[in-house]
Design a protein around this motif. Structure first.
Motif, PDB file in Angstrom:
ATOM      1  N   VAL A 189      34.362  34.849  30.616  1.00 42.55           N
ATOM      2  CA  VAL A 189      34.799  33.539  31.144  1.00 42.55           C
ATOM      3  C   VAL A 189      34.028  33.153  32.403  1.00 42.55           C
ATOM      4  O   VAL A 189      34.364  32.171  33.060  1.00 42.55           O
ATOM      5  CB  VAL A 189      36.324  33.478  31.423  1.00 42.55           C
ATOM      6  CG1 VAL A 189      37.110  33.773  30.156  1.00 42.55           C
ATOM      7  CG2 VAL A 189      36.723  34.433  32.550  1.00 42.55           C
ATOM      8  N   GLY A 190      32.994  33.920  32.735  1.00 41.65           N
ATOM      9  CA  GLY A 190      32.091  33.507  33.812  1.00 41.65           C
ATOM     10  C   GLY A 190      32.404  34.084  35.175  1.00 41.65           C
ATOM     11  O   GLY A 190      31.823  33.686  36.181  1.00 41.65           O
ATOM     12  N   LEU A 191      33.339  35.037  35.246  1.00 44.50           N
ATOM     13  CA  LEU A 191      33.727  35.589  36.547  1.00 44.50           C
ATOM     14  C   LEU A 191      33.258  37.028  36.747  1.00 44.50           C
ATOM     15  O   LEU A 191      33.657  37.687  37.720  1.00 44.50           O
ATOM     16  CB  LEU A 191      35.264  35.534  36.704  1.00 44.50           C
ATOM     17  CG  LEU A 191      35.902  34.143  36.668  1.00 44.50           C
ATOM     18  CD1 LEU A 191      37.428  34.261  36.728  1.00 44.50           C
ATOM     19  CD2 LEU A 191      35.399  33.276  37.821  1.00 44.50           C
ATOM     20  N   GLY A 192      32.404  37.514  35.838  1.00 45.92           N
ATOM     21  CA  GLY A 192      31.998  38.921  35.877  1.00 45.92           C
ATOM     22  C   GLY A 192      31.455  39.381  37.215  1.00 45.92           C
ATOM     23  O   GLY A 192      31.869  40.423  37.739  1.00 45.92           O
ATOM     24  N   ASP A 193      30.564  38.594  37.797  1.00 46.71           N
ATOM     25  CA  ASP A 193      29.893  39.025  39.024  1.00 46.71           C
ATOM     26  C   ASP A 193      30.825  39.182  40.210  1.00 46.71           C
ATOM     27  O   ASP A 193      30.543  39.964  41.124  1.00 46.71           O
ATOM     28  CB  ASP A 193      28.808  37.997  39.417  1.00 46.71           C
ATOM     29  CG  ASP A 193      27.671  37.977  38.414  1.00 46.71           C
ATOM     30  OD1 ASP A 193      27.601  38.907  37.594  1.00 46.71           O
ATOM     31  OD2 ASP A 193      26.870  37.023  38.457  1.00 46.71           O
ATOM     32  N   ILE A 194      31.901  38.425  40.218  1.00 44.26           N
ATOM     33  CA  ILE A 194      32.744  38.410  41.424  1.00 44.26           C
ATOM     34  C   ILE A 194      34.133  38.997  41.173  1.00 44.26           C
ATOM     35  O   ILE A 194      35.047  38.814  41.959  1.00 44.26           O
ATOM     36  CB  ILE A 194      32.880  36.969  41.987  1.00 44.26           C
ATOM     37  CG1 ILE A 194      33.314  35.978  40.887  1.00 44.26           C
ATOM     38  CG2 ILE A 194      31.563  36.520  42.605  1.00 44.26           C
ATOM     39  CD1 ILE A 194      33.640  34.582  41.430  1.00 44.26           C
ATOM     40  N   THR A 299      46.662  30.568  32.342  1.00 46.23           N
ATOM     41  CA  THR A 299      46.507  29.331  33.113  1.00 46.23           C
ATOM     42  C   THR A 299      45.980  29.640  34.514  1.00 46.23           C
ATOM     43  O   THR A 299      45.164  28.904  35.064  1.00 46.23           O
ATOM     44  CB  THR A 299      47.837  28.561  33.175  1.00 46.23           C
ATOM     45  OG1 THR A 299      48.915  29.490  33.386  1.00 46.23           O
ATOM     46  CG2 THR A 299      48.101  27.842  31.865  1.00 46.23           C
ATOM     47  N   ARG A 300      46.441  30.748  35.095  1.00 44.57           N
ATOM     48  CA  ARG A 300      45.922  31.170  36.394  1.00 44.57           C
ATOM     49  C   ARG A 300      44.407  31.405  36.333  1.00 44.57           C
ATOM     50  O   ARG A 300      43.666  30.975  37.214  1.00 44.57           O
ATOM     51  CB  ARG A 300      46.626  32.462  36.830  1.00 44.57           C
ATOM     52  CG  ARG A 300      46.122  33.047  38.135  1.00 44.57           C
ATOM     53  CD  ARG A 300      46.943  34.295  38.503  1.00 44.57           C
ATOM     54  NE  ARG A 300      46.452  34.946  39.697  1.00 44.57           N
ATOM     55  CZ  ARG A 300      46.798  34.627  40.932  1.00 44.57           C
ATOM     56  NH1 ARG A 300      47.647  33.633  41.136  1.00 44.57           N
ATOM     57  NH2 ARG A 300      46.316  35.271  41.975  1.00 44.57           N
ATOM     58  N   LEU A 301      43.969  32.063  35.265  1.00 48.14           N
ATOM     59  CA  LEU A 301      42.549  32.339  35.095  1.00 48.14           C
ATOM     60  C   LEU A 301      41.748  31.033  35.059  1.00 48.14           C
ATOM     61  O   LEU A 301      40.680  30.913  35.665  1.00 48.14           O
ATOM     62  CB  LEU A 301      42.349  33.129  33.797  1.00 48.14           C
ATOM     63  CG  LEU A 301      40.966  33.695  33.497  1.00 48.14           C
ATOM     64  CD1 LEU A 301      40.457  34.569  34.627  1.00 48.14           C
ATOM     65  CD2 LEU A 301      40.986  34.485  32.184  1.00 48.14           C
ATOM     66  N   MET A 302      42.290  30.042  34.360  1.00 51.74           N
ATOM     67  CA  MET A 302      41.638  28.729  34.297  1.00 51.74           C
ATOM     68  C   MET A 302      41.523  28.140  35.707  1.00 51.74           C
ATOM     69  O   MET A 302      40.469  27.608  36.081  1.00 51.74           O
ATOM     70  CB  MET A 302      42.468  27.813  33.379  1.00 51.74           C
ATOM     71  CG  MET A 302      41.951  26.391  33.236  1.00 51.74           C
ATOM     72  SD  MET A 302      42.911  25.545  31.918  1.00 51.74           S
ATOM     73  CE  MET A 302      42.512  23.827  32.289  1.00 51.74           C
ATOM     74  N   GLY A 303      42.562  28.267  36.503  1.00 47.62           N
ATOM     75  CA  GLY A 303      42.532  27.764  37.877  1.00 47.62           C
ATOM     76  C   GLY A 303      41.510  28.498  38.732  1.00 47.62           C
ATOM     77  O   GLY A 303      40.805  27.887  39.544  1.00 47.62           O
ATOM     78  N   VAL A 304      41.433  29.809  38.553  1.00 42.44           N
ATOM     79  CA  VAL A 304      40.475  30.608  39.327  1.00 42.44           C
ATOM     80  C   VAL A 304      39.046  30.211  38.973  1.00 42.44           C
ATOM     81  O   VAL A 304      38.186  30.083  39.856  1.00 42.44           O
ATOM     82  CB  VAL A 304      40.724  32.118  39.106  1.00 42.44           C
ATOM     83  CG1 VAL A 304      39.583  32.942  39.694  1.00 42.44           C
ATOM     84  CG2 VAL A 304      42.047  32.532  39.745  1.00 42.44           C
ATOM     85  N   VAL A 305      38.781  29.989  37.677  1.00 39.14           N
ATOM     86  CA  VAL A 305      37.437  29.554  37.266  1.00 39.14           C
ATOM     87  C   VAL A 305      37.087  28.237  37.964  1.00 39.14           C
ATOM     88  O   VAL A 305      35.978  28.060  38.490  1.00 39.14           O
ATOM     89  CB  VAL A 305      37.347  29.401  35.730  1.00 39.14           C
ATOM     90  CG1 VAL A 305      36.054  28.676  35.338  1.00 39.14           C
ATOM     91  CG2 VAL A 305      37.419  30.761  35.053  1.00 39.14           C
ATOM     92  N   VAL A 306      38.031  27.307  37.993  1.00 43.04           N
ATOM     93  CA  VAL A 306      37.780  26.006  38.628  1.00 43.04           C
ATOM     94  C   VAL A 306      37.452  26.193  40.110  1.00 43.04           C
ATOM     95  O   VAL A 306      36.483  25.627  40.625  1.00 43.04           O
ATOM     96  CB  VAL A 306      38.997  25.070  38.460  1.00 43.04           C
ATOM     97  CG1 VAL A 306      38.847  23.817  39.323  1.00 43.04           C
ATOM     98  CG2 VAL A 306      39.166  24.690  36.992  1.00 43.04           C
ATOM     99  N   GLU A 307      38.230  27.022  40.786  1.00 48.19           N
ATOM    100  CA  GLU A 307      38.006  27.218  42.236  1.00 48.19           C
ATOM    101  C   GLU A 307      36.721  27.987  42.506  1.00 48.19           C
ATOM    102  O   GLU A 307      36.001  27.695  43.458  1.00 48.19           O
ATOM    103  CB  GLU A 307      39.185  27.976  42.854  1.00 48.19           C
ATOM    104  CG  GLU A 307      40.494  27.239  42.750  1.00 48.19           C
ATOM    105  CD  GLU A 307      41.141  26.931  44.108  1.00 48.19           C
ATOM    106  OE1 GLU A 307      40.590  27.343  45.144  1.00 48.19           O
ATOM    107  OE2 GLU A 307      42.186  26.257  44.092  1.00 48.19           O
ATOM    108  N   ALA A 308      36.463  28.998  41.678  1.00 53.29           N
ATOM    109  CA  ALA A 308      35.349  29.897  41.974  1.00 53.29           C
ATOM    110  C   ALA A 308      34.000  29.277  41.625  1.00 53.29           C
ATOM    111  O   ALA A 308      33.006  29.515  42.322  1.00 53.29           O
ATOM    112  CB  ALA A 308      35.517  31.215  41.220  1.00 53.29           C
ATOM    113  N   LEU A 309      33.946  28.487  40.550  1.00 56.02           N
ATOM    114  CA  LEU A 309      32.646  28.020  40.066  1.00 56.02           C
ATOM    115  C   LEU A 309      32.367  26.549  40.368  1.00 56.02           C
ATOM    116  O   LEU A 309      31.246  26.084  40.216  1.00 56.02           O
ATOM    117  CB  LEU A 309      32.520  28.278  38.551  1.00 56.02           C
ATOM    118  CG  LEU A 309      32.780  29.730  38.096  1.00 56.02           C
ATOM    119  CD1 LEU A 309      32.552  29.858  36.597  1.00 56.02           C
ATOM    120  CD2 LEU A 309      31.895  30.727  38.852  1.00 56.02           C
ATOM    121  N   GLY A 310      33.393  25.799  40.783  1.00 58.21           N
ATOM    122  CA  GLY A 310      33.204  24.375  41.057  1.00 58.21           C
ATOM    123  C   GLY A 310      32.368  24.132  42.308  1.00 58.21           C
ATOM    124  O   GLY A 310      32.077  25.056  43.068  1.00 58.21           O
TER     125      GLY A 310
END
Lengths: 416, 416
Positions: A189-194, A299-310
């Motif tokens: 989901v794109g959060l591997g590095d962090i 849903t939390r994961l979706m929120g984290v992706v938005v915050e981390a990658l936006g």
């Protein structure tokens, strides 16, 4: 999909009472709607993202041998009393109500109890083990404060898996497999590095539980990362004894703020003992089943992706969970150009590319701003110049880099 | 799927407190688990059926132009007070609880109010209409009695669609399309022959609403069917005036007991007026949006199929919603036969046939009884005779008819 057919619209501003960046961006993009603090509806674009995250998680759970089911939200008081988790003094996030008969009921905030209780129906012998089950379930938690958007909801979608094994060894083996699967999910989901496997407090049954923490300013936890070993320690358990046990050196650690995106937990035989889930082992002895539980807040994961990658312009979705792979922007009112854009749209769809086609009458500036806010990975820009050159401007949302490509390359790039 | 890998098992008896035939059969087959009266968990086999029903309904909703979303379960008291549907005297199925702040909240038993309220964000002009939205949502209803298994739950899965149109004419046109789509859905899930469009009471806004009623002894309604015209009238509205209005003759009508599997409803502009959902029409006037709502209880529908199509041996699934297309029964302990069965299983899976493979050690009688209870449409029987003849016994669960076919025909039959 034609953007003109989407009932949602982008908004310039989020509601004033919305303080979380993730919810601000998602509301402005028309991904979600705020029903009340901590309770959000998922609109067509948001549901597409959720479904993609769910499918990634489902694939990984299935590859572990997980069997999918769905438990009820309604919970029996008597069951939770058996493990002393009914009382509000013990668990302070219950929503409770009453049946017409007067009997109290709760709404599921977790499901160890009902699933373990149900397993008494199906597990009697070592031959019935192991069992790995999981669900995507809407949890209800009466959070005192709900100010983190979809990162901490009163109502949220969770994937929870439960493992029932015959021994501590079998448990440990599966637990390690889940650890690997979780790291793969966060990678996908794109959060591997962090995202770091993090040692946290273990509760009554084990010294440690494991969290998966994503580095994020809006996170609620403080962790200490050893970036070489790619593991971290939650501040709550950080002390010299723990460091030495984990073979970590204080001077290799960097403090970061992070958000928990997953956690895995060993219950040993304790929960089964409380609820009477025993099995006959190979020696004919009746022993409690070993339980593990493994959660990811979807849903939390979706929120984290938005915050981390936006970024400052809006959302930046990874390709794997974006609502669409490409956003086709028509920037001309010329009938010929419009026909060309329609043609490209149909060709891409025919080739299996998920496209959102901005066929609206809006001005170019508005379309660009909306596309950046929505965060679809690739933007295809078709304007007056395109007709002559037959080259399409392809813009990467994340890097902002553009290239000019012909139709064939466009398809190859977006299908890949 | 290997049946030996399924954690659920069949049971000889349903729980003593379970009085509904649908739940008895589904519990015995391991499709569902009873958490409390009116609240059932969906286990792997049951979830497969639910997902198939959902996909059929989703296809039909999408073909109407419906956009899928998911609203919250948590409901704001203030919103429902605006339409006078918060008070328990007015709506007697609310589950209610309170936030930590003390504010009362409800759990969604229906969603006209929150969806209509949300639309104020997105609908301002006739250009924004029509909007058709739908969701699959877990509804919570505090039913006084819950004795009908999954046919009437305190917690159940519903598909609810809402149409927002600019005029009564546009509404009527869409309403008729939904009627046709609903009939198609009931046809596709195997209930076409015994399901009737039924005129029922319309409430405050229209003379009639429409129900879809399936003839069933366990149903809760009495309807009068004109089988030639394929329509029915609910007893609650049956009188001479209604019959003459509908062009029906009393002597053509047959009384039947039936279960409601769907209902569609016109609200006119009344609900929008209460909640302030207005739009500017082409003349620049502000007028309320016309609302329609369209429900199908997904879990209820599953229960009705079980009751309507089952027989004394167990469940009989239609192919369209069966958890698997075929049930492969290995009835030999001979290693050669077992290898043959494994081969057939793999070949069928490779050809896209969904197969449950009973690879367990159970006796033949038990396997036959289980297969009939589970109700998978086709049974493939592989025993000692099969090795010589290379012909497989193919048995139709519904008719009980058997035939002997070679592998090629087996694949063709089950793939079709």
């Amino acid at each position: 999909m034609l953007q003109s057919r989407l009932f949602t619209k982008t908004r310039k501003d989020a509601p004033k009472d919305e303080v979380a960046l993730n919810a601000q961006l998602l509301i402005r993009g028309g991904y979600i709607h705020k029903e009340m603090a901590g309770a959000y509806s998922y609109l067509p674009l948001g549901l597409r993202v959720l479904d993609k995250i769910k499918n990634i998680v489902r694939e990984e759970m299935n590859s572990l041998g997980g069997e999918e089911l769905v438990m009820t939200s309604l919970q029996r008081k008597e069951l939770w009393e058996e493990t002393d988790r009914w009382d509000d003094e013990r668990v302070d996030v219950w929503f409770k109500s009453a049946l017409k008969s007067g009997a109290e009921v709760g709404f599921g905030w977790s499901h160890e109890e009902p699933i373990t209780d149900m397993m008494k129906e199906y597990v009697a012998s070592y031959r019935d083990l192991p069992v790995y089950v999981y669900q995507f379930q809407t949890k209800l938690r009466n959070e005192l404060r709900a100010k983190s958007g979809i990162m901490r909801g009163r109502e949220f979608l969770m994937k929870d898996m439960y493992s029932y094994t015959a021994s501590e060894e079998a448990h440990k083996e599966f637990y390690d497999k889940v650890t690997a699967a979780y790291l793969k999910i966060f990678e996908r989901v794109g959060l591997g590095d962090i995202t770091y496997l993090t040692f946290a407090s273990g509760g009554a049954f084990t010294q440690f539980s494991h969290e998966f923490q994503t580095v994020l300013p809006a996170g609620e936890d403080t962790i200490y990362i050893d970036s070489k070993k790619r593991i971290a320690v939650n501040k709550e358990v950080l002390n010299d004894e723990v460091l030495s046990k984990l073979g970590l050196d204080k001077k290799d650690l960097v403090e970061e703020t992070a958000a928990e995106v997953g956690n895995i937990f060993s219950f040993g035989g304790a929960k089964s003992e409380q609820l009477g889930l025993n099995f006959k082992n190979e020696d004919g002895e009746s022993v409690p089943v070993t339980l593990g539980s493994y959660g990811i807040g979807i849903t939390r994961l979706m929120g984290v992706v938005v915050e981390a990658l936006g970024d400052e312009k809006g959302i930046v979705w990874p390709k794997s969970i974006a609502p669409f792979r490409a956003h086709l922007l028509l920037l001309s009112e010329d009938a010929k150009i419009k026909a060309l854009a329609n043609e490209v749209y149909k060709t891409l769809e025919k080739n299996g590319v998920e496209v959102l086609y901005d066929d609206r009458d809006q001005r170019a500036g508005e379309k660009f701003a909306d596309a950046d806010l929505l965060g679809i990975p690739s933007q295809i820009i078709i304007g007056n110049k395109t007709a002559e050159s037959k080259l399409f401007e392809l813009k990467d949302r994340e890097s902002g880099k553009t290239s000019e490509v012909n139709l064939e390359h466009l398809i190859a790039e977006l299908r890949g």
